[in-house]
Design an enzyme around this catalytic site. Structure first.
Site, PDB file in Angstrom:
ATOM      1  CE1 TYR A  50      -9.236 -11.218  -6.658  1.00 40.21           C
ATOM      2  CE2 TYR A  50     -10.936 -11.501  -4.957  1.00 40.21           C
ATOM      3  CZ  TYR A  50     -10.522 -11.575  -6.174  1.00 40.21           C
ATOM      4  OH  TYR A  50     -11.533 -11.959  -7.002  1.00 40.21           O
TER       5      TYR A  50
ATOM      6  CG  ASP B 112      -7.572  -5.372  -0.366  1.00 44.02           C
ATOM      7  OD1 ASP B 112      -8.151  -4.672  -1.087  1.00 44.02           O
ATOM      8  OD2 ASP B 112      -6.475  -5.350   0.211  1.00 44.02           O
TER       9      ASP B 112
ATOM     10  CD  GLN C 292      -3.180  -0.302   0.082  1.00 44.80           C
ATOM     11  OE1 GLN C 292      -3.140   0.659  -0.137  1.00 44.80           O
ATOM     12  NE2 GLN C 292      -4.133  -1.107  -0.151  1.00 44.80           N
TER      13      GLN C 292
ATOM     14  CG  ASP D  87      -2.690 -12.276  -4.345  1.00 46.05           C
ATOM     15  OD1 ASP D  87      -3.050 -12.370  -5.548  1.00 46.05           O
ATOM     16  OD2 ASP D  87      -2.796 -11.069  -3.812  1.00 46.05           O
TER      17      ASP D  87
ATOM     18  CB  CYS E  38      -8.543  -0.121  -4.015  1.00 43.22           C
ATOM     19  SG  CYS E  38      -8.268  -1.287  -5.523  1.00 43.22           S
TER      20      CYS E  38
END
Length: 604
Positions: A393, A508, A366, A421, A560
């Protein structure tokens, strides 16, 4: 002086030199014994020495030698790979289980008074207006995406399936207005929050390509790079690193990449701050296919940067990308070359005072870790104690590991957590994080857990071999581990049983939202006749009859991309899956931009 004395003196000098080699202090030792200190050159990961008078560029020679070196692959053949991809970190050691630095104080960042002050605060950046990075310099909550989110979650279609409306008997048919359900949080300071930056590179002047480089973002509405040396949202260490880069590229005559002629070397830079040390991991994206093609320019630039700011750098990397498109990084892991420093950056897990998260430039991280710490804590608090959790994810497992640590601290530990992931670089970071946590949190025997392939100091080249061999999609060797990681897409992870038995799913996804297969599974109604199992090996019905998320009661969705979230939420709430929306919170992780991260809690 007698011949014997001269011999004794030579032997003493050789002894001092030998000690210096053992201690890694060759140059000071040579100076101490009165011998000539040779000229040094840095190339990649090695320090090359050339005697005075021999001006041949040993850095270029050595880099070519490393890049042309061949090593055996797992298949027994030969493959050409730069030596820098062979660098190994020391084996991951168990960290002390005692207290470690706490960077983000949840209560200090997640309260109404601080939030109100930050929403009204001004950033005051001198680049605002011409830089494309920010759309607001003050009143950071007054952006279009926030207003759209407030209206969406207050709409009639959503209110029909909102938990507060259903339990309180409220009228779900309303006019278009904000009813206050969607809360907005500024989880970090509005200045100095960016701990990761990816910037374009441009020539400093148009008259001479080797006059040095400028670093920044494209000017609004153009493809011209605007230098942002005093960006207010950058962490101070990033601006310091950019200053060093400008001066170093000017001194070494480093040429920026030119799209029209495809000349020049340096295309992009990525800067990542390790918050506990304030050091920067620097990635230089070079217009080249092989590492040897970057020499001698790369070696000269690296040496100048290390000389100019010796205490700033956590590590330096080169990523070779000679592609035609605008992608900053190529997908091939063989394009990554570590030039100096350690592979992993460490960041403290947001809750408690134990455990670390590990990142490398090959993994997702991030841009605002201070703010994401707050969001991750909210995710952990939304998971009921004693749950069985599947995280899709997952990246390096930040949300899942935070949840694992939080509930252990609360005395209601998870039964298990399964993360997945598609990036094959993630499990190595995840494994180190698990080993940094106390045994009572992870429930693992480290002596047997270290046997997994991800924790054997695998090099980047070996990782590439693993991908090419198709061996990157298996879970950890023990299916019943309390914390495990699978390399797979979200759809693949579900079909391999990662959510079987799970009562909580954390997702996510990227900006495009959930994969269709994941969304379809979550929208299926509960099958009462499907047997409860926690492993795909125990299923007694055909795969096409399985509801892979049958046992899930809580869905924690971190988004996001608001447009994708609105689309996915509408499908979930209107499906036969039985979902209701319990909360929706927007986090301004990037104050100044027209972007919001949203945390939604769905239950059934």
């Amino acid at each position: 002086m007698s011949e014997r004395h001269r011999l004794d003196q030579r032997w003493c000098r050789l002894l001092f030199l030998f000690c210096g080699i053992l201690l890694g202090t060759v140059e000071p030792t040579l100076a101490l014994v009165g011998m000539v200190v040779p000229r040094t050159r840095v190339s990649g990961t090695s320090l090359h020495v050339s005697n005075k008078g021999k001006r041949k560029d040993s850095a270029t020679k050595a880099a070519r030698k490393y890049a042309d070196a061949t090593v055996k692959t797992n298949g027994g053949g030969k493959s050409s790979r730069p030596r820098s991809t062979q660098m190994r970190d020391a084996p991951a050691k168990s960290l002390p289980s005692g207290p470690r630095v706490v960077l983000t104080r949840y209560a200090a960042n997640r309260n109404d008074r601080v939030n109100k002050e930050r929403l009204a605060e001004s950033i005051g950046c001198e680049h605002f207006g011409s830089c494309s990075g920010c759309v607001r310099d003050d009143q950071v909550g007054s952006v279009d995406v926030i207003q759209s989110a407030k209206l969406y979650f207050s709409s009639t279609a959503v209110r029909k399936k909102r938990h507060d409306v259903l339990t309180q008997g409220l009228d779900w048919a309303v006019e278009d207005q904000d009813d206050g359900f969607y809360q907005v949080v500024v989880p970090s300071a509005v200045r100095g929050w960016r701990t990761q930056a990816k910037l374009a590179v441009a020539p400093k002047s148009s008259s001479w390509a080797r006059d040095g480089c400028e670093f920044g973002l494209y000017q609004r509405g153009t493809h011209d790079v605007l230098a942002i040396p005093s960006c207010e949202v950058h962490h101070p260490a990033i601006n310091r690193a950019l200053d060093a880069l400008r001066l170093a590229t000017a001194k070494t005559g480093t040429a920026a990449f030119a799209k029209d002629t495809r000349d020049g070397g340096l295309r992009y830079v990525q800067l990542q701050v390790e918050r506990p040390t304030q050091k920067v991991s620097l990635t230089l994206v070079w217009n080249a296919e092989l590492l040897k093609e970057t020499q001698p320019a790369l070696a000269r630039l690296v040496k100048e940067l290390q000389t100019r700011e010796p205490d700033l750098w956590h590590s330096m990397w080169c990523h070779c990308n000679n592609g035609i498109g605008n992608n900053i990084f190529a997908r091939n892991p063989r394009r990554w070359h570590r030039l100096s420093g350690m592979e992993y950056m460490r960041e403290p897990i947001a809750v408690g005072n134990q455990g670390w998260l590990y990142f490398s430039p090959l993994t997702f991280r991030q841009g605002n870790l201070d703010g994401f710490d707050v969001l991750a804590t909210d995710v952990a608090r939304a998971v009921p104690g004693g749950s069985k959790v599947c995280e899709l994810y997952a990246g390096v497992g930040l949300l899942g590991l935070t949840t694992l640590a939080h509930l252990a601290k609360e005395g209601t530990p998870l039964e298990w957590i399964r993360c997945s992931d598609e990036n094959p670089s993630n499990p190595r970071c995840f494994q180190r994080s698990i080993e940094s946590l106390p045994l009572e949190v992870t429930g693992l025997d480290r002596r047997t857990n270290r046997k997994s392939k991800e924790d054997q100091g695998m090099t980047l080249a070996e990782l590439a071999d693993l991908i090419e061999a198709g061996e990157s999609s298996s879970r950890s060797e023990n299916d019943m581990e309390k914390a495990s990681y699978m390399v797979a897409t979200a759809a693949q992870a579900l079909q391999r049983g990662e959510a079987l038995g799970a009562d909580v799913i954390i997702v996510d996804p990227p900006r495009k939202g959930l994969e269709d297969e994941v969304l379809e599974s979550l929208c299926q109604p509960y099958k009462a006749d499907q047997p409860y199992v926690e492993s795909v090996n125990l299923l007694t019905i055909a795969d096409d009859k399985v509801n892979w998320t049958n046992d899930v009661e809580t869905l924690i969705y971190v988004s996001c991309g608001f447009d994708a979230l609105a689309r996915d939420s509408q499908r979930l709430l209107s499906s036969a899956g039985g979902w209701t929306l319990h909360s929706a919170t927007g986090y301004l992780l990037f104050p100044g931009s027209d972007h919001v991260e949203t945390l939604c809690i769905f239950k059934r």
